[in-house]
Structures are given as C-alpha cells and as structure tokens.
Enzyme design. Structure first.
Site, mmCIF file in Angstrom:
data_model
loop_
_atom_site.group_PDB
_atom_site.id
_atom_site.type_symbol
_atom_site.label_atom_id
_atom_site.label_comp_id
_atom_site.label_asym_id
_atom_site.label_seq_id
_atom_site.Cartn_x
_atom_site.Cartn_y
_atom_site.Cartn_z
ATOM 1 N N LYS A 261 70.534 64.990 92.981
ATOM 2 C CA LYS A 261 69.635 63.871 92.689
ATOM 3 C C LYS A 261 68.172 64.299 92.535
ATOM 4 C CE LYS A 261 72.247 59.858 93.664
ATOM 5 N NZ LYS A 261 73.464 60.290 94.392
ATOM 6 N N GLU B 285 65.564 52.207 93.702
ATOM 7 C CA GLU B 285 66.670 51.439 94.260
ATOM 8 C C GLU B 285 67.587 52.452 94.932
ATOM 9 O OE1 GLU B 285 66.509 52.707 91.321
ATOM 10 O OE2 GLU B 285 68.498 53.546 90.939
ATOM 11 N N SER C 262 78.567 68.290 93.420
ATOM 12 C CA SER C 262 77.304 67.542 93.303
ATOM 13 C C SER C 262 76.494 67.479 94.588
ATOM 14 C CB SER C 262 77.589 66.133 92.799
ATOM 15 O OG SER C 262 78.515 65.466 93.636
HETATM 16 C C1 LIG Z 1 74.737 59.805 94.112
HETATM 17 C C2 LIG Z 1 75.741 60.867 94.136
HETATM 18 C C3 LIG Z 1 76.783 60.924 93.179
HETATM 19 C C4 LIG Z 1 77.012 59.865 92.151
HETATM 20 O O1 LIG Z 1 76.003 59.701 91.215
HETATM 21 P P1 LIG Z 1 76.146 60.206 89.703
HETATM 22 O O2 LIG Z 1 74.980 59.573 89.036
HETATM 23 O O3 LIG Z 1 77.454 59.705 89.184
HETATM 24 O O4 LIG Z 1 76.076 61.678 89.724
HETATM 25 C C5 LIG Z 1 77.658 61.999 93.218
HETATM 26 N N1 LIG Z 1 77.541 62.966 94.160
HETATM 27 C C6 LIG Z 1 76.563 62.937 95.089
HETATM 28 C C7 LIG Z 1 76.503 64.036 96.098
HETATM 29 C C8 LIG Z 1 75.640 61.890 95.120
HETATM 30 O O5 LIG Z 1 74.679 61.866 96.055
#
Ligand SMILES: *Cc1c(COP(=O)(O)O)cnc(C)c1O
Length: 397
Positions: A88, A110, A376
């Site tokens: 993020k 948000e 992610s």
């Molecule tokens: C917020 C988040 C997501 C989902 O958001 P995307 O916009 O779909 O990437 C996925 N993995 C993690 C670790 C997150 O914090």
C-alpha cells in the site's frame, strides 16, 4: 492503452461523481500529467522508495513449496517486506508527493482494516502533511491496533457510525470531506477504484512491482514467468504486478475471496459473481441485489472485504486477458499456515488467497512452469483473526 482520455477501460471506468467534485478531479489529472514527464518528481519518488520504503523488494524462490507441489517452480515477490508491511505504501508515497506538488497541505483517506490508513498516515508524517482518516466504527473496534498506529503517526482518525459502519461508509464520508476541502486537501484513494484518474494513478504507482519483477526474473532465469498470481480486493497489488506483463505470453490470475461459501453475504468474489453497476465514482462490477442495493460481503481477510473492484479488472475479465478465481476462508488459512511453516514467511491473509490458488494449480504444471505469487503483505496483523478462526487452538508446539 487504457484508460482512454475519458478514463474508460473498455466499457468500464469513467467519473460518476457530484458536479462539485469534477474540478478537483480535473486538477489532479492535470498535475499527474505534469509529474509523469518530470524527472525531478521521478527522482524524488525513487529516493523515498529506496530509502524509506525499502525497495526493491526481493524475488524469492520458495524451495519447499516448489518441492511439495511437484515440478513447477514457485517464486514470491516480497511486497510484505515494504515499510508498514504491504504494497500500500507504494501508492500512498506517490500520491502524497503528488499532493505536495499541487500545494496541498492535508491528506484525506478512507480505510477499512486500517492498512491504507496507516500507509497514508506514514506518508503524511514523513512529508510533513496533515492527515485525516475516515474509518467505520465497527472497523475501529476490530482494528484498534491500527487506530493506535495512525494516531501515533499524527493522523486524526474520524469515526463513521453511519450505514454498515465499515469501509463503504467511510469512503462516502471521505468524499464528502474532499468536496469541501479540495482547495487545500488531497484524497488518497487506496486501490485502483474510484473516479478517473484514480484507478490509473494508483495502477501506475503500483506498477513498480511488476517492473521490478520483470527485470529480476529476466536476470535470474533469462525468460519471463509462466504464471503470475495475485489476490484481488479493490485490485491494486494485482494491477501493479500484472500491468507490465499485459502484452506478454504470461498467464495472469486474480484470486478473490470466496469467504465461507458462494452465497449472498458470505463472500466478496466480485468479478466471479458480481454484475455491472456504479460504486464510489466508477462503472465496474459489483455485488448487488436485483434492486441495485449493495450486498453485504464477508471474507476472513479485511483487505479483500469490499463489494466493488477496479474498472480495469472488470475490463480485463471481459477481454479474458486475466482469469479471476476465488478461494475460501478455509483454503486461505491453510495456505497461511503452510507458507509460515514451510518457508518461514507469515503472509497476510489477503496474500494467503494467492498462495492457496497457486498451490492448487502448481501440481498440474510441468517443469517448465515458473509461477510467481505476489506476496502483497505480511501476516503479523492477522494473528488474532487466525487464532479465533482456529478456535483458540494454539498452532505452535
Ligand atoms: C489492502 C490489501 C490488499 C487488497 O487490496 P488490493 O487493492 O486488492 O491490492 C491485499 N493485500 C494486502 C496485504 C492488503 O493490505
């Protein structure tokens, strides 16, 4: 290349917002076009990406998972190693620098689980901007640690006790604030959603993931991966890793949250199960009933628990360029435990969805297959969720 000048990806996208917000969006569009051709901006962003965020993130070969599943080789793109623990920050640092360029002194965000709120508060702190984060009352109660983190970072956290008291309502309140304050504030949207130009800007800032991966994979293997797998909530980590490969013969797979079961209210597999509609300023796919009312959603991972999805994903689904699938809460928790035990990496529950699907298909692939999972985020934040899912059972020895 999408989007077209009006912000459309095929049939999807656009700008469905109150008239009063149009000038603010036009200003962002103009400022963004300027920084795209400005080497000084790229240099400044690159400085923070390297020295503050900790990029580049490693491409890691997962030996035990690969061995367990068969002949295919499995790699992890380690976005979990970024400062604040997920992808993020790639977007919030970019947008915060853009806001500064525009002379803005305040960020608005948000947040659902609080991950985007923390990443925005972090960017605001390092760049000396004020920050207000809108968060539903229910989410504030569930995610008190992230509320604390945001406040320590100097952000004001505003509680939203309207509607379902979650992300959808927090987003509405953030837009309301932005309409009144855009002269001095910038709204940092946390995924590839919202009105044009947000989906494009967020995708481009997140594309650093796919650009790095391309170079790292080429250097290591002298070729491209055969498959890239990423989880999809709003869709930003997936767009970021997919985008630089859209023209290549690489199979791209987006994994949504199948929740408890594919029954209304028990999942948030928007692309797999949703239909056309407008939510938060864009025409895309969403989960709604026959009257157009947004359905309740569920996922064990708060970051995937959203009834909408970015318009570019809706387009890529329609063009059949990307396959969208879903895995259940249970499969995600199993993958969370497997990756932790076998590779020594505790993934975010969101990322565990991508891991789960990769493990499902890897066994059927041959030795030429090289599969990259976009990891992610890290899973420390999910300890309580997993403990309560396992019924308090302590999974250690
Ligand atoms: C917020 C988040 C997501 C989902 O958001 P995307 O916009 O779909 O990437 C996925 N993995 C993690 C670790 C997150 O914090």
């Amino acid at each position: 290349m999408y989007p077209d000048p009006k912000g459309y990806y095929g049939r999807y996208g656009g700008r469905f917002v109150p008239e009063t917000l149009i000038p603010a969006l036009q200003k962002i569009e103009k400022a963004y076009a300027e920084i795209q051709n400005d080497p000084a901006f790229s240099q400044e962003l690159a400085y923070y990406m390297k020295n503050f965020v900790g990029r580049e993130t490693p491409l890691y070969f997962a030996p035990s998972l690969s061995k367990m599943t068969g002949q295919a080789r499995i790699f992890l793109k380690r976005e979990d190693l970024n400062h604040t623990g997920s992808h993020k920050i790639n977007n919030t640092m970019g947008q915060a620098l853009l806001a500064k360029r525009m002379g803005k002194v305040r960020l608005i965000a948000e947040t659902g689980a609080g991950q985007h709120g923390v990443a925005t508060a972090t960017a605001a702190a390092v760049l000396g901007l004020k920050c207000t984060v809108y968060m539903g009352s229910k989410d504030m109660a569930r995610q008190s640690l992230n509320v604390f983190r945001m406040r320590v970072l100097g952000a004001e956290v505003k509680e939203v006790n309207k509607g379902s008291q979650t992300l959808k309502d927090a987003t509405n309140e953030a837009f309301r604030d932005f309409i009144q304050s855009f002269e001095y504030s910038h709204m940092v949207i946390g995924s590839v959603v919202g009105p044009h130009p947000y989906p494009m800007i967020v995708r481009n800032f997140q594309s650093i993931i796919g650009k790095e991966l391309r170079i790292q994979f080429q250097e290591r293997e002298g070729r491209l991966p055969s498959h890239i797998v990423a989880c999809v909530g709003g869709g930003s980590n997936a767009m970021g890793v997919f985008y630089p490969f859209l023209q290549d013969p690489v199979r791209l797979i987006g994994v949504e949250a199948g929740g408890i079961d594919i029954i209304d209210g028990q999942h948030c597999a928007t692309l797999s199960e949703g239909s056309d509609g407008i939510l938060h300023g864009a025409f895309s796919r969403l989960l709604q009933d026959s009257h157009g009312q947004i359905l309740d959603t569920h996922s064990i991972s708060a970051g995937l628990d959203y009834p909408g999805v970015g318009p570019e994903h809706a387009c890529l689904r329609e063009e059949k360029r990307v396959s969208y699938v879903h895995v259940s809460d249970k499969e995600a928790v199993d993958a969370f435990l497997k990756l932790s035990e076998m590779e020594g990496i505790i993934p975010a529950l969101e990322s565990a969805h991508a891991v789960a699907y990769a493990l499902k298909i890897a066994g059927e692939l041959d030795a030429k297959a090289a599969l990259v999972i976009n990891l992610s985020g890290r899973g420390d934040k999910d300890a309580e969720e997993v403990i309560s899912y396992l019924g308090g059972e302590n999974h250690g020895n």
